[in-house]
Design a protein around this motif. Sequence first.
Motif, PDB file in Angstrom:
ATOM      1  N   GLY A  28       0.800  -1.327   0.022  1.00  0.00           N
ATOM      2  CA  GLY A  28      -0.238   0.005  -0.128  1.00  0.00           C
ATOM      3  C   GLY A  28       0.796   1.256   0.037  1.00  0.00           C
ATOM      4  N   ASP A  29       1.987   1.258   0.794  1.00  0.00           N
ATOM      5  CA  ASP A  29       2.906   2.240   0.792  1.00  0.00           C
ATOM      6  C   ASP A  29       3.512   2.658  -0.503  1.00  0.00           C
ATOM      7  OD1 ASP A  29       2.586   3.407   3.504  1.00  0.00           O
ATOM      8  OD2 ASP A  29       3.641   1.686   4.112  1.00  0.00           O
ATOM      9  N   LEU A  30       3.894   1.563  -1.112  1.00  0.00           N
ATOM     10  CA  LEU A  30       4.577   1.530  -2.582  1.00  0.00           C
ATOM     11  C   LEU A  30       3.788   2.107  -3.471  1.00  0.00           C
ATOM     12  CD1 LEU A  30       6.603  -1.575  -2.380  1.00  0.00           C
ATOM     13  CD2 LEU A  30       7.634   0.721  -2.115  1.00  0.00           C
ATOM     14  N   LEU A  31       2.342   1.635  -3.347  1.00  0.00           N
ATOM     15  CA  LEU A  31       1.175   1.965  -4.392  1.00  0.00           C
ATOM     16  C   LEU A  31       0.996   3.587  -4.260  1.00  0.00           C
ATOM     17  CD1 LEU A  31      -1.345  -0.591  -4.550  1.00  0.00           C
ATOM     18  CD2 LEU A  31       0.282   0.027  -6.323  1.00  0.00           C
ATOM     19  N   ARG A  32       1.269   3.933  -3.217  1.00  0.00           N
ATOM     20  CA  ARG A  32       1.139   5.632  -2.747  1.00  0.00           C
ATOM     21  C   ARG A  32       2.271   6.208  -3.427  1.00  0.00           C
ATOM     22  NH1 ARG A  32       3.596   8.572   0.705  1.00  0.00           N
ATOM     23  NH2 ARG A  32       3.921   7.007   2.015  1.00  0.00           N
ATOM     24  N   ILE A  33       3.407   5.826  -2.939  1.00  0.00           N
ATOM     25  CA  ILE A  33       4.672   6.382  -3.627  1.00  0.00           C
ATOM     26  C   ILE A  33       4.699   6.395  -5.207  1.00  0.00           C
ATOM     27  CG2 ILE A  33       7.288   6.040  -3.903  1.00  0.00           C
ATOM     28  CD1 ILE A  33       7.050   5.054  -1.038  1.00  0.00           C
ATOM     29  N   ALA A  34       4.109   5.273  -5.783  1.00  0.00           N
ATOM     30  CA  ALA A  34       4.050   5.012  -7.335  1.00  0.00           C
ATOM     31  C   ALA A  34       3.071   6.089  -7.732  1.00  0.00           C
ATOM     32  CB  ALA A  34       3.447   3.708  -7.713  1.00  0.00           C
ATOM     33  N   ARG A  35       1.813   6.248  -7.047  1.00  0.00           N
ATOM     34  CA  ARG A  35       0.834   7.188  -7.410  1.00  0.00           C
ATOM     35  C   ARG A  35       1.357   8.461  -7.647  1.00  0.00           C
ATOM     36  NH1 ARG A  35      -2.682   4.301  -4.072  1.00  0.00           N
ATOM     37  NH2 ARG A  35      -3.735   2.967  -5.275  1.00  0.00           N
ATOM     38  N   ALA A  36       2.323   8.853  -6.574  1.00  0.00           N
ATOM     39  CA  ALA A  36       2.721  10.553  -6.340  1.00  0.00           C
ATOM     40  C   ALA A  36       3.842  10.472  -7.453  1.00  0.00           C
ATOM     41  CB  ALA A  36       3.497  10.496  -5.214  1.00  0.00           C
ATOM     42  N   GLU A  37       4.691   9.392  -7.730  1.00  0.00           N
ATOM     43  CA  GLU A  37       5.556   9.596  -9.085  1.00  0.00           C
ATOM     44  C   GLU A  37       4.885   9.713 -10.358  1.00  0.00           C
ATOM     45  OE1 GLU A  37       8.955   9.346 -11.023  1.00  0.00           O
ATOM     46  OE2 GLU A  37       8.840  10.010  -9.266  1.00  0.00           O
ATOM     47  N   ALA A  51       2.526  -1.427 -12.592  1.00  0.00           N
ATOM     48  CA  ALA A  51       3.721  -1.628 -13.149  1.00  0.00           C
ATOM     49  C   ALA A  51       4.967  -1.058 -12.451  1.00  0.00           C
ATOM     50  CB  ALA A  51       3.543  -1.109 -14.684  1.00  0.00           C
ATOM     51  N   LEU A  52       4.767   0.293 -12.152  1.00  0.00           N
ATOM     52  CA  LEU A  52       5.865   0.924 -11.491  1.00  0.00           C
ATOM     53  C   LEU A  52       6.207   0.085 -10.117  1.00  0.00           C
ATOM     54  CD1 LEU A  52       8.078   3.293 -11.408  1.00  0.00           C
ATOM     55  CD2 LEU A  52       6.205   4.657 -10.174  1.00  0.00           C
ATOM     56  N   VAL A  53       5.239  -0.231  -9.202  1.00  0.00           N
ATOM     57  CA  VAL A  53       5.541  -0.801  -8.333  1.00  0.00           C
ATOM     58  C   VAL A  53       6.107  -2.388  -8.344  1.00  0.00           C
ATOM     59  CG1 VAL A  53       4.497  -2.094  -6.158  1.00  0.00           C
ATOM     60  CG2 VAL A  53       3.795   0.240  -6.738  1.00  0.00           C
ATOM     61  N   ASN A  54       5.561  -3.094  -9.422  1.00  0.00           N
ATOM     62  CA  ASN A  54       6.113  -4.390  -9.760  1.00  0.00           C
ATOM     63  C   ASN A  54       7.769  -4.065 -10.203  1.00  0.00           C
ATOM     64  OD1 ASN A  54       3.930  -5.732  -9.096  1.00  0.00           O
ATOM     65  ND2 ASN A  54       3.040  -5.421 -11.065  1.00  0.00           N
ATOM     66  N   GLU A  55       8.062  -3.155 -11.159  1.00  0.00           N
ATOM     67  CA  GLU A  55       9.487  -2.945 -11.536  1.00  0.00           C
ATOM     68  C   GLU A  55      10.296  -2.578 -10.265  1.00  0.00           C
ATOM     69  OE1 GLU A  55      10.627  -3.221 -14.648  1.00  0.00           O
ATOM     70  OE2 GLU A  55       8.883  -4.195 -15.173  1.00  0.00           O
ATOM     71  N   ALA A  56       9.659  -1.846  -9.782  1.00  0.00           N
ATOM     72  CA  ALA A  56      10.300  -1.394  -8.266  1.00  0.00           C
ATOM     73  C   ALA A  56      10.946  -2.747  -7.349  1.00  0.00           C
ATOM     74  CB  ALA A  56       9.921  -0.266  -7.324  1.00  0.00           C
ATOM     75  N   TYR A  57       9.749  -3.599  -7.406  1.00  0.00           N
ATOM     76  CA  TYR A  57      10.060  -4.660  -6.497  1.00  0.00           C
ATOM     77  C   TYR A  57      11.062  -5.551  -7.089  1.00  0.00           C
ATOM     78  CZ  TYR A  57       9.106  -9.418  -4.618  1.00  0.00           C
ATOM     79  OH  TYR A  57       9.349 -10.540  -4.123  1.00  0.00           O
ATOM     80  N   LEU A  58      11.067  -5.731  -8.370  1.00  0.00           N
ATOM     81  CA  LEU A  58      12.238  -6.310  -9.129  1.00  0.00           C
ATOM     82  C   LEU A  58      13.553  -5.888  -8.922  1.00  0.00           C
ATOM     83  CD1 LEU A  58      10.447  -7.250 -12.529  1.00  0.00           C
ATOM     84  CD2 LEU A  58      10.801  -8.792 -10.686  1.00  0.00           C
ATOM     85  N   LYS A  59      13.598  -4.441  -8.971  1.00  0.00           N
ATOM     86  CA  LYS A  59      14.962  -3.693  -8.625  1.00  0.00           C
ATOM     87  C   LYS A  59      15.281  -3.930  -7.189  1.00  0.00           C
ATOM     88  CE  LYS A  59      15.171  -0.152 -11.834  1.00  0.00           C
ATOM     89  NZ  LYS A  59      16.541  -0.227 -12.323  1.00  0.00           N
ATOM     90  N   LEU A  60      14.370  -4.011  -6.269  1.00  0.00           N
ATOM     91  CA  LEU A  60      14.533  -4.154  -4.851  1.00  0.00           C
ATOM     92  C   LEU A  60      15.040  -5.372  -4.306  1.00  0.00           C
ATOM     93  CD1 LEU A  60      11.678  -2.140  -3.471  1.00  0.00           C
ATOM     94  CD2 LEU A  60      13.905  -1.457  -3.233  1.00  0.00           C
ATOM     95  N   PHE A  61      14.630  -6.560  -4.981  1.00  0.00           N
ATOM     96  CA  PHE A  61      15.028  -8.162  -4.741  1.00  0.00           C
ATOM     97  C   PHE A  61      15.625  -8.830  -5.747  1.00  0.00           C
ATOM     98  CE2 PHE A  61      11.377  -6.689  -1.986  1.00  0.00           C
ATOM     99  CZ  PHE A  61      12.049  -7.002  -0.512  1.00  0.00           C
ATOM    100  N   ASP A  62      16.133  -8.160  -6.721  1.00  0.00           N
ATOM    101  CA  ASP A  62      16.853  -8.704  -7.923  1.00  0.00           C
ATOM    102  C   ASP A  62      18.025  -9.446  -7.610  1.00  0.00           C
ATOM    103  OD1 ASP A  62      18.202  -6.274  -8.085  1.00  0.00           O
ATOM    104  OD2 ASP A  62      18.069  -6.233 -10.350  1.00  0.00           O
ATOM    105  N   ARG A  63      18.633  -8.646  -6.624  1.00  0.00           N
ATOM    106  CA  ARG A  63      20.258  -9.215  -6.438  1.00  0.00           C
ATOM    107  C   ARG A  63      19.912 -10.798  -5.665  1.00  0.00           C
ATOM    108  NH1 ARG A  63      20.350  -3.505  -4.086  1.00  0.00           N
ATOM    109  NH2 ARG A  63      18.974  -4.477  -2.437  1.00  0.00           N
ATOM    110  N   ASP A  64      21.161 -11.017  -5.121  1.00  0.00           N
ATOM    111  CA  ASP A  64      20.939 -12.328  -4.356  1.00  0.00           C
ATOM    112  C   ASP A  64      20.474 -11.979  -3.045  1.00  0.00           C
ATOM    113  OD1 ASP A  64      21.971 -13.741  -6.349  1.00  0.00           O
ATOM    114  OD2 ASP A  64      24.154 -13.274  -5.719  1.00  0.00           O
TER     115      ASP A  64
END
Length: 187
Positions: A28-37, A51-64
């Motif tokens: 919910g917080d990430l959606l609020r940030i994405a809406r603002a962006e 899509a922005l939240v999902n892309e951010a999620y992938l960036k956040l957890f794409d490392r090992d």
Amino acid sequence: MDDDITRKIAAAGHDAAQRDEAMRLVYGDLLRIARAELGRHRRGETLNTRALVNEAYLKLFDRDGADFENRKHFFATAARAMRQVAIDYARARLAERRGAGAEHVPLDALEGNPLPVDAQAEQLVGIDAALEKLAGLDTRLVTVVELRFFAGLEVKDIAALLGVSEPTVKRDTRVAKAFLQKELGEA
């Protein structure tokens, strides 16, 4: 609740189930940030909030496994990830329309007014380059800009996240804006 979120984010690391639980708690917080962006980038965009939240999620957890020290670290990283997604999108739009002119937009246009990604991709890329230069001088200033202008957080929320006073956030904002205006004016 914040302590619970902080523990789950910090523990998420390599465990997919824990990452999913942490994501559920902050979605919910990430959606609020994405809406603002995205609210700053309307007018014919193809990038939507989820899509922005999902892309951010992938960036956040794409490392090992992602290691977040605390809630502040997580949200600062999420704001940066969303900024990167928006900048990547702007660069892609520029690549599609090489040679098209764009009007100059002052930095103040970021605050409270929509900044369409398609129409002003060059300015976003310029702002990103200036922020990278500022990061070499003071990373907190960049964090304040990202949280305030890209994530849309209020001064009091930024102060709480960073553990500084509201006047410090306001001062950091003024210093960062002055630096960025100088950089963007020279470009």
